[in-house]
Design an enzyme around this catalytic site. Structure first.
Site, PDB file in Angstrom:
ATOM      1  N   SER A  61      10.258  18.707 -21.955  1.00 45.48           N
ATOM      2  CA  SER A  61      10.759  18.474 -23.236  1.00 45.48           C
ATOM      3  C   SER A  61      10.768  17.035 -23.103  1.00 45.48           C
ATOM      4  CB  SER A  61      12.085  18.704 -23.403  1.00 45.48           C
ATOM      5  OG  SER A  61      12.295  20.353 -23.425  1.00 45.48           O
TER       6      SER A  61
HETATM    7  N1  SAM Z   1      13.416  22.835 -18.968  1.00 44.59           N
HETATM    8  C1  SAM Z   1      11.929  22.593 -18.813  1.00 44.59           C
HETATM    9  C2  SAM Z   1      11.545  21.289 -18.007  1.00 44.59           C
HETATM   10  O1  SAM Z   1      12.393  20.370 -17.800  1.00 44.59           O
HETATM   11  O2  SAM Z   1      10.615  21.193 -17.572  1.00 44.59           O
HETATM   12  C3  SAM Z   1      11.246  22.906 -19.965  1.00 44.59           C
HETATM   13  C4  SAM Z   1      11.144  24.182 -20.401  1.00 44.59           C
HETATM   14  S1  SAM Z   1       9.715  24.838 -21.416  1.00 44.59           S
HETATM   15  C5  SAM Z   1       9.936  23.883 -22.943  1.00 44.59           C
HETATM   16  C6  SAM Z   1      10.375  26.269 -21.676  1.00 44.59           C
HETATM   17  C7  SAM Z   1      10.109  27.427 -20.445  1.00 44.59           C
HETATM   18  O3  SAM Z   1      10.792  28.358 -20.775  1.00 44.59           O
HETATM   19  C8  SAM Z   1       8.700  27.625 -20.112  1.00 44.59           C
HETATM   20  O4  SAM Z   1       8.442  27.226 -18.813  1.00 44.59           O
HETATM   21  C9  SAM Z   1       8.694  29.272 -20.324  1.00 44.59           C
HETATM   22  O5  SAM Z   1       7.696  29.682 -19.291  1.00 44.59           O
HETATM   23  C10 SAM Z   1      10.187  29.518 -20.033  1.00 44.59           C
HETATM   24  N2  SAM Z   1      10.489  30.680 -20.479  1.00 44.59           N
HETATM   25  C11 SAM Z   1      10.109  31.525 -21.822  1.00 44.59           C
HETATM   26  N3  SAM Z   1      10.843  32.578 -21.897  1.00 44.59           N
HETATM   27  C12 SAM Z   1      11.537  32.796 -20.889  1.00 44.59           C
HETATM   28  C13 SAM Z   1      12.406  33.838 -20.426  1.00 44.59           C
HETATM   29  N4  SAM Z   1      12.713  34.703 -21.061  1.00 44.59           N
HETATM   30  N5  SAM Z   1      13.198  33.584 -19.111  1.00 44.59           N
HETATM   31  C14 SAM Z   1      12.906  32.608 -18.424  1.00 44.59           C
HETATM   32  N6  SAM Z   1      11.888  31.378 -18.776  1.00 44.59           N
HETATM   33  C15 SAM Z   1      11.515  31.653 -19.846  1.00 44.59           C
END
Ligand code: SAM
Length: 215
Positions: A61
């Site tokens: 983000s």
């Molecule tokens: N917080 C992260 C960082 O600091 O880099 C950025 C997060 S990114 C915007 C969203 C993440 O959520 C992705 O890596 C994606 O694979 C994960 N994601 C999506 N659905 C998910 C789920 N049901 N459980 C766990 N992770 C999930």
């Protein structure tokens, strides 16, 4: 590159200038080396005012969004926090500077493994990463004082409300696939309060209580 200087500029020009006030949040973002959480090809842009690709169609983000979400969590230092969507591990590291323990769940195994390696190389021993569907929470480690979802949710996953302590805060981007608003829920003895904050765009939460796929 002088990463310390770039980080200092990021805090001044992207966070303080836009109204982030919590000194603890500003200090945490002044110290976590964001450039170590991005891919080699993106290092020069690590402190830019934008989200960046981290592989597999996912993103780290924008610094401002990390700061807004962290500030909204109202951390004092004693909290047990659950993050859904580990991604690069950067948000987890910022949380680890401000809370007691951080539990974070990532659905993509290769992403989770990279984040584990980065976090352990930086000695963030209070961050625990699990591979799985975070929309179902982490029942074995519940309850949590704070829960933050860093992926776009179509609704509030019921297990996450259940796994939140009374007085706890759940923060999530809620809305459609391509447009959401940050929703802050406070769980009270009787019911809950809800506040809507900044508009935002996150990649989708994919899972039992999220979307069926990320396509
Ligand atoms: N917080 C992260 C960082 O600091 O880099 C950025 C997060 S990114 C915007 C969203 C993440 O959520 C992705 O890596 C994606 O694979 C994960 N994601 C999506 N659905 C998910 C789920 N049901 N459980 C766990 N992770 C999930």
């Amino acid at each position: 590159m002088d990463f310390d200087k770039l980080r200092e500029q990021m805090v001044k020009t992207q966070l303080i200038s836009r109204g982030i006030k919590d000194k603890k949040v500003l200090d945490a973002m002044s110290c976590v080396p964001r450039h170590l959480f991005v891919e080699d090809a993106m290092v020069a842009n690590a402190y830019s005012d934008m989200a960046l690709p981290i592989g597999d169609g996912q993103t780290i983000s924008q610094p401002y969004m990390v700061a807004v979400m962290t500030e909204l969590l109202e951390l004092h230092g004693f909290e047990k926090v659950l993050e859904i969507g580990t991604g690069s591990g950067y948000q987890g590291a910022v949380l680890a500077e401000l809370a007691r323990e951080v539990y974070t769940i990532e659905r993509l195994p290769s992403m989770a493994e990279r984040a584990m390696n980065t976090l352990s190389a930086l000695s963030y021993n209070n961050v625990h990463v699990k591979i799985g569907d975070g929309s179902q929470g982490w029942p074995e480690k519940a309850p949590f004082d704070r829960i933050i979802i860093t992926a776009a949710s179509p609704n509030v996953p019921p297990p996450l409300i259940e796994q939140l302590t009374r007085g706890g805060i759940l923060l999530l981007p809620i809305g459609t696939r391509y447009s959401q608003t940050l929703l802050k829920i406070k769980k009270k003895d009787s019911g809950q309060t809800e506040e809507y904050h900044t508009p935002c765009v996150f990649v989708p939460l994919v899972g039992k209580y999220g979307w069926d796929s990320d396509e």
